[in-house]
Design a protein around this motif. Structure first.
Motif, PDB file in Angstrom:
ATOM      1  N   THR A 152       4.546   5.699   8.045  1.00 12.40           N
ATOM      2  CA  THR A 152       3.709   5.378   9.194  1.00 12.40           C
ATOM      3  C   THR A 152       2.646   4.379   8.772  1.00 12.40           C
ATOM      4  O   THR A 152       2.073   4.511   7.689  1.00 12.40           O
ATOM      5  N   THR A 153       2.393   3.384   9.599  1.00 17.32           N
ATOM      6  CA  THR A 153       1.238   2.512   9.384  1.00 17.32           C
ATOM      7  C   THR A 153       0.267   2.765  10.537  1.00 17.32           C
ATOM      8  O   THR A 153       0.690   3.073  11.658  1.00 17.32           O
ATOM      9  N   PHE A 154      -1.021   2.675  10.237  1.00 14.98           N
ATOM     10  CA  PHE A 154      -2.003   2.905  11.289  1.00 14.98           C
ATOM     11  C   PHE A 154      -3.319   2.230  10.942  1.00 14.98           C
ATOM     12  O   PHE A 154      -3.558   1.829   9.806  1.00 14.98           O
ATOM     13  N   GLU A 155      -4.135   2.130  11.967  1.00 11.32           N
ATOM     14  CA  GLU A 155      -5.456   1.522  11.845  1.00 11.32           C
ATOM     15  C   GLU A 155      -6.458   2.514  12.410  1.00 11.32           C
ATOM     16  O   GLU A 155      -6.243   3.104  13.457  1.00 11.32           O
ATOM     17  N   ASP A 156      -7.550   2.712  11.689  1.00 10.15           N
ATOM     18  CA  ASP A 156      -8.602   3.613  12.147  1.00 10.15           C
ATOM     19  C   ASP A 156      -9.937   2.963  11.830  1.00 10.15           C
ATOM     20  O   ASP A 156     -10.318   2.861  10.658  1.00 10.15           O
ATOM     21  N   ARG A 157     -10.587   2.492  12.852  1.00  5.69           N
ATOM     22  CA  ARG A 157     -11.849   1.765  12.714  1.00  5.69           C
ATOM     23  C   ARG A 157     -11.696   0.574  11.789  1.00  5.69           C
ATOM     24  O   ARG A 157     -11.015  -0.367  12.115  1.00  5.69           O
ATOM     25  N   ASP A 158     -12.314   0.654  10.609  1.00  9.34           N
ATOM     26  CA  ASP A 158     -12.335  -0.506   9.701  1.00  9.34           C
ATOM     27  C   ASP A 158     -11.284  -0.463   8.604  1.00  9.34           C
ATOM     28  O   ASP A 158     -11.338  -1.254   7.672  1.00  9.34           O
ATOM     29  N   PHE A 159     -10.347   0.474   8.659  1.00 10.00           N
ATOM     30  CA  PHE A 159      -9.348   0.482   7.603  1.00 10.00           C
ATOM     31  C   PHE A 159      -7.951   0.552   8.183  1.00 10.00           C
ATOM     32  O   PHE A 159      -7.739   0.981   9.297  1.00 10.00           O
ATOM     33  N   ARG A 160      -7.019   0.096   7.364  1.00 17.36           N
ATOM     34  CA  ARG A 160      -5.605   0.123   7.703  1.00 17.36           C
ATOM     35  C   ARG A 160      -4.907   0.903   6.601  1.00 17.36           C
ATOM     36  O   ARG A 160      -5.309   0.815   5.443  1.00 17.36           O
ATOM     37  N   ALA A 161      -3.865   1.637   6.943  1.00 16.01           N
ATOM     38  CA  ALA A 161      -3.249   2.504   5.947  1.00 16.01           C
ATOM     39  C   ALA A 161      -1.749   2.649   6.163  1.00 16.01           C
ATOM     40  O   ALA A 161      -1.230   2.375   7.243  1.00 16.01           O
ATOM     41  N   VAL A 162      -1.099   3.097   5.093  1.00 15.65           N
ATOM     42  CA  VAL A 162       0.310   3.471   5.108  1.00 15.65           C
ATOM     43  C   VAL A 162       0.366   4.936   4.704  1.00 15.65           C
ATOM     44  O   VAL A 162      -0.263   5.337   3.721  1.00 15.65           O
ATOM     45  N   SER A 163       1.095   5.721   5.454  1.00 14.66           N
ATOM     46  CA  SER A 163       1.306   7.125   5.126  1.00 14.66           C
ATOM     47  C   SER A 163       2.786   7.321   4.856  1.00 14.66           C
ATOM     48  O   SER A 163       3.632   6.863   5.634  1.00 14.66           O
ATOM     49  N   ILE A 164       3.094   7.973   3.745  1.00 11.26           N
ATOM     50  CA  ILE A 164       4.481   8.294   3.418  1.00 11.26           C
ATOM     51  C   ILE A 164       4.537   9.803   3.199  1.00 11.26           C
ATOM     52  O   ILE A 164       3.914  10.331   2.290  1.00 11.26           O
ATOM     53  N   ARG A 165       5.262  10.466   4.082  1.00  7.23           N
ATOM     54  CA  ARG A 165       5.366  11.929   4.016  1.00  7.23           C
ATOM     55  C   ARG A 165       6.827  12.302   3.810  1.00  7.23           C
ATOM     56  O   ARG A 165       7.717  11.599   4.290  1.00  7.23           O
ATOM     57  N   ASN A 166       7.040  13.402   3.109  1.00  5.16           N
ATOM     58  CA  ASN A 166       8.405  13.870   2.940  1.00  5.16           C
ATOM     59  C   ASN A 166       8.429  15.390   2.955  1.00  5.16           C
ATOM     60  O   ASN A 166       7.399  16.046   2.808  1.00  5.16           O
ATOM     61  N   SER A 167       9.620  15.937   3.155  1.00  6.16           N
ATOM     62  CA  SER A 167       9.763  17.387   3.258  1.00  6.16           C
ATOM     63  C   SER A 167      10.118  18.021   1.922  1.00  6.16           C
ATOM     64  O   SER A 167      10.574  19.155   1.887  1.00  6.16           O
ATOM     65  N   GLY A 168       9.880  17.301   0.839  1.00  6.59           N
ATOM     66  CA  GLY A 168      10.120  17.849  -0.489  1.00  6.59           C
ATOM     67  C   GLY A 168       8.997  18.767  -0.920  1.00  6.59           C
ATOM     68  O   GLY A 168       8.037  18.998  -0.185  1.00  6.59           O
ATOM     69  N   PRO A 169       9.105  19.300  -2.131  1.00  5.52           N
ATOM     70  CA  PRO A 169       8.072  20.226  -2.611  1.00  5.52           C
ATOM     71  C   PRO A 169       6.733  19.511  -2.769  1.00  5.52           C
ATOM     72  O   PRO A 169       6.691  18.350  -3.174  1.00  5.52           O
ATOM     73  N   PRO A 170       5.637  20.191  -2.457  1.00  7.86           N
ATOM     74  CA  PRO A 170       4.320  19.558  -2.590  1.00  7.86           C
ATOM     75  C   PRO A 170       3.911  19.441  -4.059  1.00  7.86           C
ATOM     76  O   PRO A 170       4.436  20.143  -4.925  1.00  7.86           O
TER      77      PRO A 170
END
Length: 119
Positions: free
Chosen positions: A76-94
């Motif tokens: 996922t890419t997203f923008e929140d106020r003054d920053f931009r980010a990439v989130s990578i999530r998976n269903s593997g073990p934490p």
């Protein structure tokens, strides 16, 4: 002279994620379900494209390694106020909580990664 450091230029996180997935996703990962949710428009950050793509590729590669068959990986890419980010999530073990403070230690691997190739 910049002391060997190249100047930063705008990099679109959406393009970087798309490029990494195009280069990394192979049919041999077809047992995983991949979801990509890109923010609308462009998400520009001042960085070196090579480094941004390398970071995304490393984290995405880990998600591929540690997600069990039929597991889910979401980028996922997203923008929140003054920053931009990439989130990578998976269903593997934490990652075990005691390993989190060492997450960015060079060449350190979590104890639960035994038997999985990589450095």
């Amino acid at each position: 002279a910049t002391g060997g450091v190249a100047p930063r230029s705008p990099v679109d996180l959406n393009e970087a994620v798309s490029f990494v997935v195009d280069e990394t996703w192979r049919e041999d990962h077809s047992s995983h379900r991949l979801t990509i949710e890109l923010a609308p428009g462009t998400l520009l950050v001042a960085a070196e494209r090579f480094h941004v793509e390398r970071i995304i590729a490393n984290i995405f590669g880990n998600a591929l390694k540690y997600t069990p068959p039929n597991g889910v990986i979401t980028l996922t890419t997203f923008e929140d106020r003054d920053f931009r980010a990439v989130s990578i999530r998976n269903s593997g073990p934490p990652i075990p909580p005691e390993e989190l403070p060492h997450l960015f230690d060079r060449y350190r691997r979590a104890a639960n990664s035994t038997g999985t190739p990589g450095t």
